[in-house]
Design a protein around this motif. Sequence first.
Motif, short mmCIF file in Angstrom:
data_model
loop_
_atom_site.label_atom_id
_atom_site.label_comp_id
_atom_site.label_asym_id
_atom_site.label_seq_id
_atom_site.Cartn_x
_atom_site.Cartn_y
_atom_site.Cartn_z
N GLY A 1 -3.65 4.49 10.71
CA GLY A 1 -2.75 5.62 10.91
C GLY A 1 -2.60 6.45 9.65
O GLY A 1 -3.44 6.44 8.75
N GLU A 2 -1.48 7.14 9.58
CA GLU A 2 -1.15 8.03 8.47
C GLU A 2 0.36 8.09 8.36
O GLU A 2 1.08 7.59 9.24
CB GLU A 2 -1.72 9.43 8.73
CG GLU A 2 -1.23 10.02 10.03
CD GLU A 2 -1.93 11.33 10.38
OE1 GLU A 2 -1.38 12.08 11.20
OE2 GLU A 2 -3.02 11.59 9.81
N PRO A 3 0.89 8.66 7.28
CA PRO A 3 2.35 8.72 7.12
C PRO A 3 3.04 9.25 8.37
O PRO A 3 2.68 10.29 8.91
CB PRO A 3 2.53 9.67 5.93
CG PRO A 3 1.31 9.42 5.10
CD PRO A 3 0.19 9.21 6.10
N VAL B 1 -0.67 -0.98 14.47
CA VAL B 1 -1.44 -2.20 14.20
C VAL B 1 -2.17 -2.60 15.47
O VAL B 1 -1.68 -2.37 16.58
CB VAL B 1 -0.54 -3.35 13.73
CG1 VAL B 1 0.09 -3.06 12.39
CG2 VAL B 1 0.54 -3.68 14.76
N ARG B 2 -3.34 -3.15 15.30
CA ARG B 2 -4.08 -3.66 16.45
C ARG B 2 -4.67 -5.02 16.09
O ARG B 2 -5.08 -5.25 14.95
CB ARG B 2 -5.19 -2.70 16.87
CG ARG B 2 -6.36 -2.57 15.92
CD ARG B 2 -7.45 -1.69 16.49
NE ARG B 2 -8.66 -1.68 15.67
CZ ARG B 2 -9.63 -2.57 15.77
NH1 ARG B 2 -9.54 -3.56 16.65
NH2 ARG B 2 -10.70 -2.51 14.98
N ARG C 1 0.85 -1.19 0.00
CA ARG C 1 0.00 0.00 0.00
C ARG C 1 0.89 1.23 0.00
O ARG C 1 1.89 1.28 0.72
CB ARG C 1 -0.90 0.01 1.23
CG ARG C 1 -1.86 1.19 1.29
CD ARG C 1 -2.59 1.26 2.62
NE ARG C 1 -3.57 2.32 2.65
CZ ARG C 1 -4.18 2.76 3.75
NH1 ARG C 1 -3.91 2.20 4.93
NH2 ARG C 1 -5.06 3.75 3.69
N LYS C 2 0.52 2.23 -0.81
CA LYS C 2 1.24 3.50 -0.83
C LYS C 2 0.32 4.60 -0.31
O LYS C 2 -0.81 4.75 -0.79
CB LYS C 2 1.72 3.84 -2.24
CG LYS C 2 2.94 3.05 -2.70
CD LYS C 2 3.39 3.50 -4.08
CE LYS C 2 4.69 2.84 -4.48
NZ LYS C 2 5.84 3.34 -3.70
N VAL C 3 0.79 5.34 0.67
CA VAL C 3 0.03 6.46 1.24
C VAL C 3 0.97 7.64 1.39
O VAL C 3 1.93 7.60 2.18
CB VAL C 3 -0.57 6.11 2.61
CG1 VAL C 3 -1.40 7.27 3.13
CG2 VAL C 3 -1.42 4.85 2.52
N TRP D 1 -7.64 -1.70 6.19
CA TRP D 1 -6.48 -2.44 5.72
C TRP D 1 -6.10 -3.45 6.79
O TRP D 1 -5.89 -3.10 7.94
CB TRP D 1 -5.32 -1.49 5.41
CG TRP D 1 -5.45 -0.92 4.03
CD1 TRP D 1 -6.18 0.15 3.65
CD2 TRP D 1 -4.88 -1.48 2.85
NE1 TRP D 1 -6.10 0.32 2.28
CE2 TRP D 1 -5.29 -0.66 1.77
CE3 TRP D 1 -4.03 -2.56 2.58
CZ2 TRP D 1 -4.89 -0.90 0.45
CZ3 TRP D 1 -3.65 -2.80 1.28
CH2 TRP D 1 -4.08 -1.98 0.23
N VAL D 2 -6.06 -4.72 6.39
CA VAL D 2 -5.81 -5.79 7.34
C VAL D 2 -4.59 -6.60 6.91
O VAL D 2 -4.28 -6.71 5.72
CB VAL D 2 -7.02 -6.72 7.51
CG1 VAL D 2 -8.20 -5.96 8.07
CG2 VAL D 2 -7.39 -7.38 6.18
N ALA D 3 -3.91 -7.15 7.91
CA ALA D 3 -2.77 -8.03 7.68
C ALA D 3 -3.08 -9.37 8.34
O ALA D 3 -3.44 -9.42 9.52
CB ALA D 3 -1.50 -7.44 8.27
#
Length: 387
Positions: free
Chosen positions: A330-332, A337-338, A263-265, A309-311
Amino acid sequence: MTWRWLCFVLSCGQPVAAEPELDVSAASGSEVKLLEKKSAAETLRDAVAVAREDRDIDRFTKLVALGKEAGTVSEELVGLLDDPDPNVRLGACLTLGYMDRVDLWPQLTRCLKDQDWRVSFSACLGLSRWKAEGALDSLKELEKSHWYPRVRSAAEYAMMSIRNEKPNDGLVARVGPLIDDNLSSPRNFLFIYFVLGEDDSMADEAVEKLGFQQKKRPFWNAGSGGNGSVELLFPLEYQVLSKGAVAAGKAGWDDSCELSGHRKVGGDTLLGLCTGDWGGGLFVFSGEDKVERLLQENILGFFEWNGRWVALSGLNHLGIDVGMVYEVVGEPGAWQVRLMHALPGCPKQFGVMEDGRLFVNTYGGAVIIGKDGKFEFLGSGKAEPGK
């Protein structure tokens, strides 16, 4: 929990002895401060901090090892049973079940309704140790209604134990190797939770009939082999990793890593990496040489699910079978992660269904997770052990 440590303990094949008392008679000054035994309150604070920051519950074993002294923080443990972090709730529930505080059985009974199956499972065994007759009705309801057969079996086992009835071998097999006779060390109650036995996933033919868009692991389908997909698609990030900006081993990077999602943010690039065994991780890159590891776990999938967005992480190796679903928020410059869900085992196949639910086929059985977090257990089509 640290999977490398789990594998080491399992491979030894022997119970791990409780930590010996520290001898500080020959130490002085700052040495004494480093060697002296921590109080129950300090040990609990450490355990909670590690569970929150590192998603690791092994520090709670140190609290259990304190014996009677650990009972001084029983009330604090009760308060943690409502913590928003599933790992903190799990550690508190596990530990409380080893305390000599049978009067607190109503608190463990509340845990039977926890959304995280590990907490419900742990509560069953704690109530079993306590012979908590007052919990029988709640255990009976759990045995009828929980989505996961292993938890239902744990509830059945607990009821039989409370009634001083001997469970048959089939029930013991369905609960798993968590009977008290195997818990000669406080440490054992942790790693053994992730040993779920043989492959119980759905057959490929049954999975195909579900009709969902499968997100396959690149590790299984990497045409170039090795870490080629990372090197070709993200050459700058690949160079950062391969040059050692993140220490090898500590960062979960090696030459077998494959890309499992990205992902790119803004100026940040998030990469999910996986291997067949211990490596992998979720990394965020910002700038030419700036990299942060958000998760040091084998990331089997990193993708969008209903706007989140999940991992998906997992490991199935040397008898360890564990899988988790994390949300990445979050953000840049400020990613976190939770833990969202604990799975019945390591993911094998997964994808988002047309109605927005998440399908995950694991070594412990297949599940569908709704937008509301509710689980539906599809099983494998095989009979449960002992039935």
